[in-house]
Scaffold this active site. Sequence first.
Site, PDB file in Angstrom:
ATOM      1  N   CYS A  57       0.803  -1.228   0.000  1.00 16.62           N
ATOM      2  CA  CYS A  57       0.000   0.000   0.000  1.00 16.62           C
ATOM      3  C   CYS A  57       0.834   1.275   0.000  1.00 16.62           C
ATOM      4  CB  CYS A  57      -0.984  -0.017   1.170  1.00 16.62           C
ATOM      5  SG  CYS A  57      -2.353   1.147   0.956  1.00 16.62           S
ATOM      6  N   HIS A  96      -3.986  -5.786   1.862  1.00 14.99           N
ATOM      7  CA  HIS A  96      -3.765  -5.944   3.300  1.00 14.99           C
ATOM      8  C   HIS A  96      -4.383  -7.270   3.723  1.00 14.99           C
ATOM      9  CE1 HIS A  96      -2.497  -1.750   3.845  1.00 14.99           C
ATOM     10  NE2 HIS A  96      -3.540  -1.372   3.129  1.00 14.99           N
TER      11      HIS A  96
END
Length: 261
Positions: free
Chosen positions: A105, A209
Site C-alpha cells: 500500500c 492488506h
Amino acid sequence: MKKTYSLPTTNYRLTIGWLYPDLMSTYGDRGNITVLQKRCEWRGIKTKILQINHETTDQELNTINLLFGGGAQDKEQGIVIESLRKKERALKNLVENNIPCLFVCGSPQLFGKYYEPSEGKRIEGLGIFDMKSIHPGPKKDRLTGNIAARLEIPGFTNTLIVGFENHGGRTRLGHSVKPLAKVLKGYGNNGEDGTEGVIYKNALGSYLHGPLLPKNPEIADWLIQKALEVKYKKEIILSPLDDTLAKKAKEMIAKKLGVKL
C-alpha cells in the site's frame, strides 16, 4: 544443469529488514513479518529482524536479505519519505541486486516516482518502481473491500491471491515494470485497468492488506526462496509445509467473491 538443494537443517540464516514498523503497519501488515519468520522457523532457517528507522545506517541495510514495508496514512508517509531519501542509494542497491522485497500500500507509493495526496504537496518518491500514484480527492470514493486476483509472478501464473484493500490513491504503472496480478474482483491499482500491484526484479508491491502473506503463503515462500538463492548463490527448493488452513480460508473467500481457485 544446476544442482538443487532441500533445507532440512538449520544451516541457513536470513536477515529481514522491516521499514519503520511504528509508522507503517496499517491493517495488520506486521502480520507479514510473523509469517516470514514462522515459515522460516518451521524449515529450520534462522532469521534476524532488523527494524529500520531514522538511525539505521547504510552498512546495516547492506546486511539485509529480504525487505518488507507496510502501509501508512498520508501524514506518516510524509515523515517516512524524508528518512528514506537519506537511505536512497542503499535501498536502490538492494533492489537492483535482486534482494527480494514486499511493499504494501503506502510503501510502494513511496518507492514509485511520486504520490499526490488528497491534501498537501506532492511527495516525490525514490523512483525505484516506474509508477505514479495520485489521490483524486475527498469527493472520490476510496477503493475498499475484499479483492481476488491472479498472480503474474513467473512460475505462479494463474495462482489466485486474495486480500483486503482500502486506499484512496490510484496507481498507474510505467513500461519498465509489470503488474503483480490481474484483478478478478475488486479494484486493484486504480479500479480501471485490471492491474494489481507491481513487480520489478525481485521487488513486489501490492495494495492487499489482511495481511497479505497469511492468506497467500505462496508469496511468502517465493520471497524466502529468492532470499536464500541470492544470499547462497545456488538454486533452493523449500521443504513443503502444511497450508491446509490457509487453503480452506482462501476457498471460503473465493466462494464468497464468486471466483474459482
